[in-house]
Design an enzyme around this catalytic site. Structure first.
Site, PDB file in Angstrom:
ATOM      1  N   CYS A 176       0.812  -1.214   0.000  1.00  0.00           N
ATOM      2  CA  CYS A 176       0.000   0.000   0.000  1.00  0.00           C
ATOM      3  C   CYS A 176       0.847   1.265   0.000  1.00  0.00           C
ATOM      4  O   CYS A 176       0.358   2.340  -0.293  1.00  0.00           O
ATOM      5  CB  CYS A 176      -0.929   0.006   1.200  1.00  0.00           C
ATOM      6  SG  CYS A 176      -1.832  -1.518   1.352  1.00  0.00           S
TER       7      CYS A 176
HETATM    8  N1  PMP Z   1      -4.615  -2.690   7.566  1.00  0.00           N
HETATM    9  C1  PMP Z   1      -3.570  -3.512   7.414  1.00  0.00           C
HETATM   10  C2  PMP Z   1      -2.782  -3.939   8.621  1.00  0.00           C
HETATM   11  C3  PMP Z   1      -3.204  -3.977   6.138  1.00  0.00           C
HETATM   12  O1  PMP Z   1      -2.137  -4.786   5.993  1.00  0.00           O
HETATM   13  C4  PMP Z   1      -3.960  -3.563   5.013  1.00  0.00           C
HETATM   14  C5  PMP Z   1      -3.575  -4.015   3.625  1.00  0.00           C
HETATM   15  N2  PMP Z   1      -3.642  -5.390   3.449  1.00  0.00           N
HETATM   16  C6  PMP Z   1      -5.057  -2.702   5.228  1.00  0.00           C
HETATM   17  C7  PMP Z   1      -5.342  -2.283   6.507  1.00  0.00           C
HETATM   18  C8  PMP Z   1      -5.889  -2.217   4.064  1.00  0.00           C
HETATM   19  O2  PMP Z   1      -6.484  -3.249   3.411  1.00  0.00           O
HETATM   20  P1  PMP Z   1      -7.248  -3.060   2.006  1.00  0.00           P
HETATM   21  O3  PMP Z   1      -6.214  -2.464   1.071  1.00  0.00           O
HETATM   22  O4  PMP Z   1      -7.658  -4.423   1.632  1.00  0.00           O
HETATM   23  O5  PMP Z   1      -8.385  -2.146   2.217  1.00  0.00           O
END
Ligand code: PMP
Length: 391
Positions: free
Chosen positions: A326
């Protein structure tokens, strides 16, 4: 060429048993749970079953405390903004940590612009939250504490039960981002005094684009999406039934299999860590040596860049990451690695290996066999490498 996928933290394969459970809800049982007829009823029943399955994974006593969302980012938005806006007349102070997922960090920065005070509590060299500093940060204006269960990048598992106790004693809502931990380590929202908890389906071998938020009955959360009043009015919008069914099944398998799978992964994880540290000079483990996720090894190699290591390993069929997927759009080093005290260049020289159900001992040995040469080659090209290391 052998394919060794060790980036499960960024994306996991769908469990084929989960796909089997989902398929009928695309093709046959496509009704809307809000409809009064039998198609609607079948969808409503599937939704209720999934809610039970997710509640059971968390040790939640009431399955209606589970709200389905589009994923962890949405769940974190609902948790933080929902709790903060609703509590604004009571107080405007939020406590979180310096190592949260970028979604939590950015929601907190947004809330700062909205008039909230946010304290980012530091962590130690292993990535553990300093409980004394957390305690000292509490004021009579604190309405929310948000701490992740475990860090997906460095693997460190936080003392959640102690933080939950502190929050409860001070009558503060406790939110936990459990995305990286759920399905890896047991979680119990009752025993750990967690009020609000974020989950993501794909991090448990479920489909992408589905998440959940546990909201303890009585915890006040302002909805951030307005609409038709689904999910008890907290998250409007027609429910993604196939995805939710998949998440429920994934939670059921996680609960049943996590313990044995965790033991298997710890053996593989530790084999990888010691195999690499023993064979590559100037390599180090980031994060906590024991209080860490069974599937995570974060290793640091002096004098080289993680990005070039990723490409070097990819040429041998090995997929790893240099941090959270991310945050990979920025060239900045990981805020998590900076928070545990690493210098810029140390943070840049780190690799995250996240193991999964498909990881075998042969996969780990393949990495241990190939990585020393890849590191050696890159060090020979790097102007940062001291000459004596190259001999
Ligand atoms: N919180 C954590 C600890 C993450 O590792 C992630 C990404 N896998 C997220 C939130 C956000 O997840 P998403 O991109 O699926 O919305």
């Amino acid at each position: 060429m052998r394919k060794v996928y060790l980036d499960n933290g960024a994306g996991m394969p769908l469990d084929p048993r989960v796909l089997d459970a989902m398929t009928p809800y695309f093709l046959e049982d496509y009704g809307n749970p809000s409809s009064a007829h039998s198609y609607g009823n079948r969808a409503k029943t599937a939704l209720a079953t999934a809610r039970d399955q997710v509640a059971q994974l968390l040790g939640a006593t009431k399955s209606q405390d589970i709200i389905f969302t589009s994923g962890a980012t949405e769940s974190n938005n609902l948790a933080l903004k929902g709790v903060a806006y609703r509590a604004k007349s009571k107080g405007n102070h939020i406590i979180t940590t310096a190592v949260e997922h970028i979604s939590v960090i950015n929601i907190c920065k947004f809330l700062q612009k909205e008039g909230f005070d946010v304290t980012f509590v530091p962590v130690d060299k292993m990535g553990l939250v300093d409980l004394e500093q957390l305690k000292a940060a509490v004021t009579d204006k604190t309405v929310l504490i948000s701490v992740m269960y475990a860090n997906g990048e460095i693997g460190t598992v936080q003392p959640i039960k102690e933080i939950g106790k502190l929050a409860k004693e001070n009558n503060i809502v406790f939110h936990v981002d459990a995305v990286a931990a759920a399905g890896q380590v047991p979680i119990n929202v009752e025993e750990e005094n967690i009020d609000v908890l974020t989950l993501s389906s794909n991090d448990m071998y479920g489909p992408k684009g589905v998440g959940a938020l546990y909201i303890r009955s009585g915890t006040k959360v302002l909805p951030i999406v307005q609409g038709g009043g689904q999910e008890r009015g907290i998250r409007s919008g027609t429910e993604n039934i196939p995805g939710i069914v998949g998440m429920g099944k994934a939670a059921e398998f996680a609960k049943a299999e996590m313990c044995d799978e965790g033991k298997r992964l710890i053996v593989l994880r530790d084999r990888l860590i010691s195999g690499v540290l023993d064979s590559i000079p100037h390599s180090f483990l980031n994060g906590h040596p024991t209080q860490r996720l069974p599937n995570n090894a974060n290793l640091r190699f002096s004098y080289i860049e993680g990005e070039s290591l990723i490409l070097g390993l990819d040429m041998h069929g090995i997929q790893v990451s240099s941090g959270s997927a991310c945050t990979s759009k920025t060239l900045e080093p990981s805020h998590v690695l900076r928070a545990i005290g690493l210098a810029h260049e140390e943070a840049h020289g780190s690799l995250v290996f996240t193991l999964g159900k498909k990881t075998s001992v042969e996969d780990i040995d393949y990495v241990i066999e190939l990585l020393p040469d890849v590191v050696k080659r890159l060090r020979a090209l790097s102007p940062l490498t001291p000459k004596e290391i190259l001999r």
